[in-house]
Design a protein around this motif. Structure first.
Motif, PDB file in Angstrom:
ATOM      1  N   TYR A 168      77.262  85.244  35.215  1.00 52.26           N
ATOM      2  CA  TYR A 168      77.611  85.966  33.979  1.00 52.26           C
ATOM      3  C   TYR A 168      78.952  86.682  34.136  1.00 52.26           C
ATOM      4  CZ  TYR A 168      77.765  90.523  31.608  1.00 52.26           C
ATOM      5  OH  TYR A 168      78.169  91.658  30.964  1.00 52.26           O
ATOM      6  N   ALA A 169      79.132  87.389  35.249  1.00 55.26           N
ATOM      7  CA  ALA A 169      80.372  88.129  35.474  1.00 55.26           C
ATOM      8  C   ALA A 169      81.575  87.186  35.518  1.00 55.26           C
ATOM      9  CB  ALA A 169      80.279  88.931  36.777  1.00 55.26           C
ATOM     10  N   GLN A 170      81.395  86.016  36.132  1.00 53.58           N
ATOM     11  CA  GLN A 170      82.471  85.027  36.199  1.00 53.58           C
ATOM     12  C   GLN A 170      82.812  84.483  34.817  1.00 53.58           C
ATOM     13  OE1 GLN A 170      80.819  82.175  38.936  1.00 53.58           O
ATOM     14  NE2 GLN A 170      81.019  83.532  40.701  1.00 53.58           N
ATOM     15  N   LEU A 171      81.791  84.282  33.981  1.00 52.00           N
ATOM     16  CA  LEU A 171      82.015  83.765  32.626  1.00 52.00           C
ATOM     17  C   LEU A 171      82.744  84.790  31.758  1.00 52.00           C
ATOM     18  CD1 LEU A 171      78.591  81.994  31.969  1.00 52.00           C
ATOM     19  CD2 LEU A 171      80.761  80.944  32.614  1.00 52.00           C
ATOM     20  N   ILE A 172      82.398  86.065  31.928  1.00 52.26           N
ATOM     21  CA  ILE A 172      83.103  87.110  31.196  1.00 52.26           C
ATOM     22  C   ILE A 172      84.574  87.137  31.605  1.00 52.26           C
ATOM     23  CG2 ILE A 172      83.348  89.613  30.896  1.00 52.26           C
ATOM     24  CD1 ILE A 172      81.059  88.530  29.290  1.00 52.26           C
ATOM     25  N   ARG A 173      84.834  87.007  32.892  1.00 49.65           N
ATOM     26  CA  ARG A 173      86.234  86.992  33.357  1.00 49.65           C
ATOM     27  C   ARG A 173      87.005  85.837  32.713  1.00 49.65           C
ATOM     28  NH1 ARG A 173      90.726  88.009  33.504  1.00 49.65           N
ATOM     29  NH2 ARG A 173      92.101  88.264  35.304  1.00 49.65           N
ATOM     30  N   LYS A 174      86.356  84.692  32.571  1.00 46.20           N
ATOM     31  CA  LYS A 174      87.016  83.535  31.958  1.00 46.20           C
ATOM     32  C   LYS A 174      87.409  83.817  30.512  1.00 46.20           C
ATOM     33  CE  LYS A 174      85.166  79.629  34.595  1.00 46.20           C
ATOM     34  NZ  LYS A 174      84.416  78.355  34.503  1.00 46.20           N
ATOM     35  N   GLU A 175      86.619  84.625  29.822  1.00 52.49           N
ATOM     36  CA  GLU A 175      86.938  84.953  28.432  1.00 52.49           C
ATOM     37  C   GLU A 175      88.141  85.896  28.337  1.00 52.49           C
ATOM     38  OE1 GLU A 175      82.661  84.228  26.204  1.00 52.49           O
ATOM     39  OE2 GLU A 175      83.281  86.301  26.608  1.00 52.49           O
ATOM     40  N   TYR A 176      88.482  86.483  29.469  1.00 53.28           N
ATOM     41  CA  TYR A 176      89.618  87.419  29.489  1.00 53.28           C
ATOM     42  C   TYR A 176      90.716  86.954  30.444  1.00 53.28           C
ATOM     43  CZ  TYR A 176      86.907  90.766  26.784  1.00 53.28           C
ATOM     44  OH  TYR A 176      86.197  91.388  25.781  1.00 53.28           O
ATOM     45  N   LEU A 177      90.884  85.642  30.557  1.00 49.55           N
ATOM     46  CA  LEU A 177      91.895  85.094  31.457  1.00 49.55           C
ATOM     47  C   LEU A 177      93.313  85.505  31.071  1.00 49.55           C
ATOM     48  CD1 LEU A 177      90.668  81.478  32.293  1.00 49.55           C
ATOM     49  CD2 LEU A 177      90.937  83.406  33.865  1.00 49.55           C
ATOM     50  N   TRP A 178      93.492  85.879  29.820  1.00 55.64           N
ATOM     51  CA  TRP A 178      94.811  86.303  29.347  1.00 55.64           C
ATOM     52  C   TRP A 178      95.204  87.678  29.890  1.00 55.64           C
ATOM     53  CZ3 TRP A 178      94.206  90.670  26.243  1.00 55.64           C
ATOM     54  CH2 TRP A 178      92.911  90.895  25.770  1.00 55.64           C
ATOM     55  N   LEU A 179      94.237  88.393  30.480  1.00 54.70           N
ATOM     56  CA  LEU A 179      94.541  89.687  31.089  1.00 54.70           C
ATOM     57  C   LEU A 179      94.868  89.511  32.563  1.00 54.70           C
ATOM     58  CD1 LEU A 179      91.828  92.196  29.743  1.00 54.70           C
ATOM     59  CD2 LEU A 179      94.284  92.237  29.275  1.00 54.70           C
ATOM     60  N   SER A 180      95.798  90.281  33.058  1.00 48.70           N
ATOM     61  CA  SER A 180      96.094  90.255  34.489  1.00 48.70           C
ATOM     62  C   SER A 180      94.887  90.782  35.257  1.00 48.70           C
ATOM     63  CB  SER A 180      97.307  91.146  34.794  1.00 48.70           C
ATOM     64  OG  SER A 180      96.986  92.508  34.552  1.00 48.70           O
ATOM     65  N   ASP A 181      94.808  90.442  36.543  1.00 42.07           N
ATOM     66  CA  ASP A 181      93.693  90.914  37.360  1.00 42.07           C
ATOM     67  C   ASP A 181      93.599  92.430  37.342  1.00 42.07           C
ATOM     68  OD1 ASP A 181      92.907  88.384  38.032  1.00 42.07           O
ATOM     69  OD2 ASP A 181      93.923  88.362  39.967  1.00 42.07           O
ATOM     70  N   GLU A 182      94.735  93.089  37.415  1.00 40.37           N
ATOM     71  CA  GLU A 182      94.747  94.551  37.449  1.00 40.37           C
ATOM     72  C   GLU A 182      94.211  95.153  36.152  1.00 40.37           C
ATOM     73  OE1 GLU A 182      97.870  98.298  38.029  1.00 40.37           O
ATOM     74  OE2 GLU A 182      98.570  96.220  38.272  1.00 40.37           O
TER      75      GLU A 182
END
Length: 217
Positions: free
Chosen positions: A159-173
């Motif tokens: 789930y956490a990985q999928l949420i990150r994918k939805e926000y790939l346009w944001l930098s890691d920081e």
């Protein structure tokens, strides 16, 4: 084999049956109901969605089913599940409002009673902050929407990985900062879950999962 909606055909059929059962008491014409369902399937299968998909709807529907005996207006809760993420743009901050308005427009066209429509609108709006709980139906709906937080550690990590994918346009920081803020807000609540059943079943696991994710960010 998965369908074009990223679910196995039998699971799509199960969702279709659930939708038809929901509409049946309101005597909605089958053809019109199918058109709405098709639009919902398309919305939840659109590009850029990784977590807010039909699988999420499937899980939330299963959870409210387990809490059904607590509800006062179960149809309103179920409609809210179907529509609450119909409009989803990770870059926007008015998804809840737009989804609620979309639900109102569709349900009015289906001639659903105004009292139910008002309840659906109110429930969807509450997903913006998951607060202002004013009814048992709110508790049931919001607990179901957050049921993923109390999933097994392995399922939560996906789930956490999928949420990150939805926000790939944001930098890691920037993602770390925003995500930590969201997760911390859940830990700071007196309880994550509002119903006793969900609290005793998932609260401890949810807090453990959230702490683990914060530690990995």
């Amino acid at each position: 084999m998965r369908s074009r909606y990223n679910l196995e055909p039998e699971r799509c059929f199960t969702l279709q049956s659930r939708w038809e059962s929901l509409l049946q008491p309101f005597q909605v014409e089958q053809e019109i109901g199918q058109k709405v369902l098709l639009d919902l399937f398309k919305a939840y299968s659109s590009a850029g969605r990784f977590y807010h998909t039909l699988e999420h709807i499937e899980q939330v529907l299963a959870t409210i089913n387990n809490l059904r005996s607590l509800s006062q207006n179960y149809a309103a809760i179920e409609f809210a599940v179907w529509f609450h993420d119909a409009i989803y743009n990770p870059k926007a901050n008015d998804n809840e409002e737009k989804s609620a308005e979309y639900a109102v427009n569709i349900l009015e066209a289906l001639h659903i009673p105004s009292s139910t429509i008002e309840a659906v609108y109110s429930l969807i709006i509450k997903t913006k902050y998951h607060q202002n709980i004013d009814s048992i139906d709110s508790k049931v709906f919001l607990d179901a929407d957050l049921s993923i937080l109390g999933a097994s550690a392995s399922k939560y990590r996906v789930y956490a990985q999928l949420i990150r994918k939805e926000y790939l346009w944001l930098s890691d920081e920037k993602y770390r900062t925003g995500r930590k803020q969201v997760l911390q807000s859940f830990l700071e609540r007196e309880t994550i879950y509002f119903t006793e059943k969900m609290f005793f079943a998932l609260e401890q696991q949810a807090r453990q999962n959230i702490k683990e994710e914060i530690g990995l960010l």
